[in-house]
Design an enzyme around this catalytic site. Structure first.
Site, PDB file in Angstrom:
ATOM      1  N   TRP A 331       0.832  -1.218   0.000  1.00 41.09           N
ATOM      2  CA  TRP A 331       0.000   0.000   0.000  1.00 41.09           C
ATOM      3  C   TRP A 331       0.865   1.265   0.000  1.00 41.09           C
ATOM      4  O   TRP A 331       0.539   2.257  -0.639  1.00 41.09           O
ATOM      5  CB  TRP A 331      -0.897  -0.001   1.252  1.00 41.09           C
ATOM      6  CG  TRP A 331      -1.825   1.180   1.324  1.00 41.09           C
ATOM      7  CD1 TRP A 331      -3.076   1.278   0.797  1.00 41.09           C
ATOM      8  CD2 TRP A 331      -1.571   2.443   1.961  1.00 41.09           C
ATOM      9  NE1 TRP A 331      -3.614   2.505   1.067  1.00 41.09           N
ATOM     10  CE2 TRP A 331      -2.712   3.252   1.772  1.00 41.09           C
ATOM     11  CE3 TRP A 331      -0.491   2.972   2.673  1.00 41.09           C
ATOM     12  CZ2 TRP A 331      -2.814   4.550   2.273  1.00 41.09           C
ATOM     13  CZ3 TRP A 331      -0.583   4.271   3.163  1.00 41.09           C
ATOM     14  CH2 TRP A 331      -1.740   5.041   2.961  1.00 41.09           C
ATOM     15  N   HIS A 332       2.009   1.182   0.696  1.00 37.66           N
ATOM     16  CA  HIS A 332       2.832   2.378   0.838  1.00 37.66           C
ATOM     17  C   HIS A 332       3.601   2.739  -0.432  1.00 37.66           C
ATOM     18  O   HIS A 332       4.063   3.876  -0.564  1.00 37.66           O
ATOM     19  CB  HIS A 332       3.810   2.226   2.004  1.00 37.66           C
ATOM     20  CG  HIS A 332       3.140   2.433   3.334  1.00 37.66           C
ATOM     21  ND1 HIS A 332       2.511   1.414   4.000  1.00 37.66           N
ATOM     22  CD2 HIS A 332       2.976   3.532   4.105  1.00 37.66           C
ATOM     23  CE1 HIS A 332       2.001   1.889   5.133  1.00 37.66           C
ATOM     24  NE2 HIS A 332       2.263   3.169   5.217  1.00 37.66           N
ATOM     25  N   GLY A 333       3.774   1.792  -1.327  1.00 37.24           N
ATOM     26  CA  GLY A 333       4.475   2.144  -2.555  1.00 37.24           C
ATOM     27  C   GLY A 333       4.875   0.930  -3.360  1.00 37.24           C
ATOM     28  O   GLY A 333       4.968  -0.183  -2.833  1.00 37.24           O
TER      29      GLY A 333
END
Lengths: 485, 386
Positions: A331-333
């Site tokens: 989700w963060h990258g």
């Protein structure tokens, strides 16, 4: 448009406030104003991405309507609609955020030559996609009514305070507030104070910590010299950079959340808290109860529990936890660094579960040791999170511990420690609940002490605002760290 | 109650300052809206808003005051960071320049010398720098290589067989207090330092070239000194504000003796012609008319600006010598006093002069001496684009 910019605070915000409160008593018009200006806010930097968001709004509104109409009857058709909605949202996220990463990895792994499209990442896509999914799922779960008016869905998904850096506001939290919120002078005033505190966290502490962190990672990447002379990253500078990034990401992220919560209050919305002094945690388990609460609870309620949570076999539970932390990382990258970062937390949480470290600690001596252990791994994990690649992260960590080769102290370490140490010190102090503690002590010390406390905090908040504005007007370093999210 | 008062003040501030900022920035925003590419429009408008923010300089000062109160000695600036030196001055720091680059610049100087006419004297002058050579006044960890770069350049130029003069050494020889020769808030030397330097150069012309020398012209007693008290906030001070840096006095040093010049300059806005005495030709008093720390540049009260090329004829010259001076902005205060040493003084700022190659220029013009005079911060290709 950044919250910590003159154009937002002195032009956009007054415009929204003026138009919004000029239409007091006309909720629909107020919602239209918020919605249109939120889309303008999003379109400001890169107008084309607003079309993606509008597409997401339209599709989720449509799915929400179907789910709302057939919720009572239930059945497989409804589940299919939910599945389609999730597939649509994840496909949108995949195409714009992960397709390039996936194709690059396929090409590397199989030595293939699939052409990789040049796709720019729409800002905040992870936040608004998760909110969009929350809308349809919460309608399905009966935690909110489907909105017949698409503008209400648009307002929920695009509302500018939480649009680009969270918190992830669930539909169930504000379903009722969209049409039935109550703006009060007290809420507005509290919102202003909260906004100023968030702004100062971002502008005064996070941005100054960022100067050290960015320099340390720049030196580590071999792209920096020190007054024209090539240098290697010393152990001292590596530690300073790691601590600075630990402060930067907390004060940047929690500052943005404070600003979002404060802005929400100015318009009568109440968002849930997103941070609760995570750096005082005595275990990784506790850390994740205090860090980015809206994301961890989102994964808990929309992924972990539907997968079976902990009411299943041990192996299945481990699998469920693995999936959640893999998703958290992704989700963060779109980078292996984020995946490894997520899986590192999975491993640490499993370790804590198996050793009982996740249980509350009442012994103060072991509490300190546990706090050191927690913070150590949190800092190491931030290095992986911040690095451009896994090899860079390993290299950076190598520099931290190999002081016999790289030396402990060099010119950059001395310079940044002396010149910016005060911001790190402020960061360390305000990472702890020292302010609530002082307030509590003064409150219990009598009316006079409470008055002093009020006067001091009044002066402090105003000064923080003036100092923050001075940094913004001067054009100080003001990085935006959510471009991967 | 506390938060309500905060909210009232906040709302007042964002509306009042916002309104003033809109009025200030609107002309720039409208202009940029028609000239800026669409992809850059939002960032350009944001820059317009910040650059024209209501009471901008008060905010810069407030920021400087905050930095001062917390004891910071570096103030970041988008153009160039500045530091508070251990002696209280505001200083910059310069990167180490690769020896290969230095050699390239030294060779450029040699090229220019070769193109000069036969019989023309050629001299490279290293101008002084705010931080004394060998001193360390910048904060710990800040490595300033300006003087080291200058030493290396001088060595390379000398190795090429070009005559040099190091005014930093001349300051030591004269026993002058180095730091009193510079402004606290600006990187330039003071006008009185320029007067002294003009005297040193003129004496060098006498000693080395056999030209006439009249020490009378370089004795400050023969000048009227008008001090503008607390008048000047230099370029380095402007970056952090006068609440942090303080301000400088500014001296207008004009001769008591008779002078007469004719002057032409090529500026960005066209050709400037002046005739008359020192006050009329060398001084632009309007630069000192109003005290405005952030918007005014009193330094350019001397000559009037950082012109590409100036040509000065001294009608009362002691000799008939023609000198070409290639220099940086230190020249603005040097030109007026050096003009008394020669009949004709042409100055060129190589960073801005693009009419013709300077090697072609010197071969097509006859000078008795060519002097290149740079301060130790000038290490850029355009300054050595000969």
């Amino acid at each position: 448009m950044l919250f910590s910019s003159t154009i937002f605070i002195f032009i956009f915000l007054p415009t929204v406030l003026l138009l919004y409160y000029a239409c007091k008593g006309h909720r629909k018009i107020q919602n239209i104003i918020l919605c249109v200006l939120s889309l303008f806010f999003y379109a400001w930097g890169e107008p084309k991405f607003v079309l993606i968001m509008m597409c997401s709004i339209a599709m989720n509104w449509f799915f929400g309507l179907i789910v709302g109409r057939h919720r009572e009857s239930g059945g497989n058709k409804l589940k299919l609609v939910i599945a389609l909605d999730i597939v649509f949202n994840l496909a949108l996220l995949f195409i714009f955020k992960y397709l390039v990463f996936t194709l690059n990895n396929i090409n590397s792994l199989f030595s293939s030559n699939i052409s990789v499209p040049d796709i720019a990442l729409p800002i905040g896509i992870s936040f608004f996609t998760f909110q969009a999914m929350s809308y349809v799922i919460d309608v399905y779960r009966g935690k909110g009514e489907a909105q017949t008016n698409i503008l209400n869905v648009a307002l929920y998904i695009s509302f500018f305070p939480q649009l680009i850096a969270g918190p992830i506001v669930r539909y169930e939290t504000i379903a009722d507030q969209i049409n039935n919120r109550q703006e009060t002078v007290q809420d507005f005033s509290d919102g202003v104070a909260r906004f100023i505190i968030g702004l100062s966290k971002k502008v005064i502490i996070a941005n100054n910590a960022a100067i050290i962190a960015d320099k340390a990672f720049e030196i580590a990447g071999g792209g920096a010299s020190w007054f024209g002379v090539d240098i290697a990253l010393s152990s001292g500078m590596a530690w300073l950079g790691a601590i600075a990034y630990t402060m930067q990401i907390f004060f940047d992220f929690s500052g943005y959340s404070d600003m979002a919560i404060g802005l929400g209050k100015m318009f009568g919305f109440h968002f849930l808290e997103n941070f609760n002094y995570p750096y005082i945690s005595r275990s990784i388990t506790e850390f994740w109860r205090r860090w980015h609460i809206s994301l961890s609870t989102w994964f808990r309620d929309y992924v972990y529990i539907p997968l079976g949570g902990n009411r299943c076999s041990k192996a299945r539970n481990i699998f469920n936890t693995f999936v959640v932390w893999l998703c958290t990382g992704i989700w963060h990258g779109a980078n292996w660094t984020f995946i490894v970062w997520g899986l590192l937390y999975f491993a640490l949480l499993m370790f804590e579960r198996s050793t009982g470290l996740n249980k509350e600690c009442k012994n103060s001596a072991s509490g300190i040791l546990r706090w050191i252990y927690t913070l150590f791994f949190v800092i190491m994990a931030w290095i992986i999170f911040r690095a451009d690649s896994l090899s860079s992260a390993i290299d950076y960590i190598g520099h931290m511990f190999n002081w016999s080769t790289y030396g402990m102290i060099d010119s950059p370490a001395i310079f940044y420690f002396q010149e910016y140490g005060i911001f790190l010190l402020a960061g360390i102090v305000f990472s702890t609940p020292v302010i609530p503690w002082i307030k509590e002590k003064l409150s219990s010390a009598g009316a006079a002490a409470r008055t002093i406390c009020d006067v001091l905090s009044f002066i402090a908040i105003l000064l923080l605002f003036l100092i923050s504005v001075s940094f913004m007007v001067k054009g100080s370093y003001n990085p935006f760290i959510y471009f991967n999210f | 109650m506390k938060n309500r008062i905060i909210a009232i003040i906040f709302v007042l501030l964002i509306f009042v300052l916002g309104g003033k900022t809109v009025i200030n920035s609107a002309p720039y925003v409208f202009e940029d809206a028609s000239t800026t590419p669409y992809s850059e429009l939002s960032s350009t408008i944001e820059a317009d808003v910040t650059n024209n923010f209501a009471q901008k300089y008060t905010w810069i000062n407030a920021n400087g005051l905050f930095q001062k109160l917390i004891g910071k000695r570096i103030v970041e600036n988008s153009e160039k960071d500045v530091y508070r030196a251990s002696n209280g001055m505001i200083v910059g720091a310069n990167d180490y320049i690769d020896p290969a680059v230095i050699q390239k610049y030294a060779d450029k100087v040699s090229l220019l010398a070769k193109n000069a006419n036969q019989g023309c004297e050629f001299l490279f002058v290293e101008l002084p720098y705010k931080e004394k050579s060998g001193d360390k006044i910048t904060p710990d960890g800040v490595d300033n290589y300006a003087n080291i770069n200058a030493d290396n350049l001088l060595s390379a130029i000398q190795a090429n067989g070009i005559k040099t003069m190091d005014l930093r050494e001349e300051i030591d020889k004269a026993g002058l207090d180095h730091y009193s020769l510079f402004f606290n808030t600006d990187h330039h030397w003071k006008p009185s330092t320029a007067l002294w330097a003009a005297g040193v150069l003129n004496r060098h012309f006498a000693d080395e070239f056999g030209w006439e020398y009249n020490p009378y012209y370089y004795d400050i007693k023969n000048y009227k000194v008008k001090t503008y008290k607390d008048w000047f906030l230099g370029a380095q001070g402007k970056r952090i504000g006068d609440w942090y840096s303080g301000v400088d006095d500014f001296d207008l040093i004009t001769p008591k003796f008779d002078t007469s010049y004719s002057f032409t300059a090529d500026s960005a806005s066209g050709t400037i012609n002046r005739e008359g005495d020192f006050n009329k030709v060398m001084i632009k008093k309007k630069r000192l008319k109003n005290k405005n720390y952030f918007k005014a540049s009193p330094y350019y009260a001397y000559i009037g600006g950082d012109y590409k090329i100036t040509e000065i004829h001294n009608n009362l010259a002691l000799n008939n010598k023609k000198v070409l001076l290639i220099s940086d902005s230190y020249k603005c205060t040097l030109i007026p006093y050096l003009s008394n040493a020669v009949s004709d003084l042409t100055t060129i700022d190589a960073r801005y002069y693009k009419k013709m190659k300077l090697s072609d220029y010197v071969s097509s013009h006859k000078y008795d001496a060519i002097i290149i005079a740079y301060n130790p911060t000038v290490f850029e290709d355009r300054a050595f684009d000969f």
